[in-house]
Design an enzyme around this catalytic site. Structure first.
Site, mmCIF file in Angstrom:
data_model
loop_
_atom_site.group_PDB
_atom_site.id
_atom_site.type_symbol
_atom_site.label_atom_id
_atom_site.label_comp_id
_atom_site.label_asym_id
_atom_site.label_seq_id
_atom_site.Cartn_x
_atom_site.Cartn_y
_atom_site.Cartn_z
ATOM 1 N N THR A 197 0.901 -1.155 0.000
ATOM 2 C CA THR A 197 0.000 0.000 0.000
ATOM 3 C C THR A 197 0.933 1.195 0.000
ATOM 4 O O THR A 197 2.085 1.061 0.398
ATOM 5 C CB THR A 197 -0.842 0.008 1.312
ATOM 6 O OG1 THR A 197 -1.758 -1.077 1.291
ATOM 7 C CG2 THR A 197 -1.610 1.302 1.513
ATOM 8 N N VAL A 226 -13.077 -4.528 1.418
ATOM 9 C CA VAL A 226 -12.461 -3.210 1.564
ATOM 10 C C VAL A 226 -11.622 -3.251 2.831
ATOM 11 O O VAL A 226 -12.080 -3.712 3.877
ATOM 12 C CB VAL A 226 -13.555 -2.123 1.657
ATOM 13 C CG1 VAL A 226 -12.970 -0.797 2.081
ATOM 14 C CG2 VAL A 226 -14.260 -1.973 0.311
ATOM 15 N N THR A 248 0.050 0.819 6.505
ATOM 16 C CA THR A 248 0.106 -0.225 5.489
ATOM 17 C C THR A 248 0.111 -1.556 6.234
ATOM 18 O O THR A 248 0.344 -1.592 7.434
ATOM 19 C CB THR A 248 1.366 -0.119 4.601
ATOM 20 O OG1 THR A 248 2.528 -0.332 5.414
ATOM 21 C CG2 THR A 248 1.483 1.236 3.933
ATOM 22 N N GLY A 249 -0.136 -2.629 5.519
ATOM 23 C CA GLY A 249 -0.141 -3.939 6.168
ATOM 24 C C GLY A 249 -1.554 -4.464 6.316
ATOM 25 O O GLY A 249 -2.475 -4.011 5.623
HETATM 26 N N1 GLY Z 1 -3.625 -2.096 4.246
HETATM 27 C C1 GLY Z 1 -4.156 -2.451 3.008
HETATM 28 C C2 GLY Z 1 -5.222 -3.455 3.042
HETATM 29 O O1 GLY Z 1 -5.269 -4.267 3.953
HETATM 30 O O2 GLY Z 1 -6.031 -3.476 2.147
#
Ligand code: GLY
Length: 346
Positions: A197, A226, A248-249
């Protein structure tokens, strides 16, 4: 023994504490030293490891007087439009049916406004659509077909986002899902799912803050899934009085922890950016209890990264596991730095 020690085990808890102390000290010292060089808050832009071009671009624009949100979005657009980044925008990995679905959000500190899109198909730059929602509607989040119809209404062009590189990785994943189906894969033990991300946070010399987060989400996700990236308070949060945070993650873990919002609230209550992040990462580890998510108690199988900046220009990034880097333009140079962490990888 306090409740943290109870849940993690004393030895692991002490490791976390030692890392927290060392990492927090280092992060704050570096940021404070550089801020002192200028004797005031300087422009700072931070981003995930894949955002080194984003921090360069955003800093260039901020120096030219561009608003912090427009600068952050312009930085993120470089990665969204890059087919070689398989975790964001064009070229991002698709869902389990081979369709690329993008999530993104933006937040503008000075006006405390936000916009976001979820599960958006066929548009290369979801962050720009998010900004358009912020600028032209009373809403914050549009998803799926509604988001696509909105984007087309504002002149965004529909394009096929699935590159050959991403399609081939999807096919490999599908062929190797199980030894009990009719697909013949090279490695029936499975194929690991790449993650990624981009988040980008910008602070200008006036102390104004903004941020942008964008992703193609969890690779090969269930259609319609989502993650945290388009959710204000989860994948991104900006409070112009305090600071900003992006993530992110593993999105589900960030959603459950309201991660970015809590990091900012921690900074409001006096924590440094790194202390604020590590506190939330420890909560995520503590509350992850289902065995399918755990290597061992307190050690999740997933990773989460937060990136935070406060109004003074102190900044940090940290992850659950050692090894992550982040991008920063601190007004002097544009570079990767090592993120803080809670644990060495097993
Ligand atoms: N952090 C991005 C997702 O899990 O979609």
């Amino acid at each position: 023994m306090n409740s943290n020690e109870n849940k993690m085990g004393r030895r692991e808890f002490l490791q976390v504490g030692a890392t927290l102390g060392a990492a927090a000290g280092l992060g704050v010292a570096v940021a404070a030293q550089e801020s002192k060089t200028f004797g005031r808050a300087v422009p700072v832009v931070i981003s995930s490891a894949n955002g080194l071009r984003a921090t360069e671009k955003a800093m260039h624009l901020i120096r030219a007087g561009t608003d912090t949100l427009d600068a952050a979005i312009a930085g993120v657009n470089i990665v969204e439009e890059d087919p070689n980044d398989i975790t964001v925008g064009y070229g991002g990995l698709p869902n389990e049916r081979g369709v690329v679905e993008l999530d993104a959000c933006v937040m503008h500190g000075p006006t405390y406004r936000a916009g976001a899109v979820g599960a958006l198909q066929n548009i290369k730059t979801p962050s720009k659509v998010a900004k358009t929602i912020m600028d032209h509607t009373n809403h914050i989040l549009l998803v799926g077909q509604g988001a696509l119809d909105f984007a087309k209404m504002y002149g965004f062009k529909e394009e096929n986002l699935l590159t050959d590189k991403a399609r081939e990785l999807w096919v490999r994943w599908k062929e190797n899902l199980s030894p009990n189906d009719d697909w013949i894969g090279e490695d029936q033990r499975g194929f690991s799912r790449p993650t990624g991300t981009i988040t980008c946070l910008a602070l200008n010399e006036k102390g104004d803050l903004s941020g942008c987060t964008s992703t193609s989400g969890l690779a090969f996700k269930i259609p319609g899934r989502v993650g945290d990236s388009p959710l204000i308070g989860d994948g991104l949060y900006v409070d112009n009085d305090v600071g900003a945070c992006g993530s992110t993650g593993r999105g589900e873990a960030v959603i459950l922890s309201s991660g970015s919002r809590i990091v900012v609230e921690n900074m409001r209550h006096g924590m440094s950016p790194e202390e604020a992040i590590l506190d939330v990462l420890k909560r995520i580890c503590r509350y992850t209890s289902e065995t399918r998510w755990l290597h061992s108690p307190g050690k999740p199988k997933f990773d989460v990264n937060f990136y935070a900046i406060n109004k003074k220009g102190d900044y940090a990034a940290a992850a659950i596991y050692k090894g992550s880097k982040f991008s920063v333009h601190d007004g002097l140079r544009n570079t990767h730095k090592d993120s803080g962490y809670l644990f060495e990888k097993a």
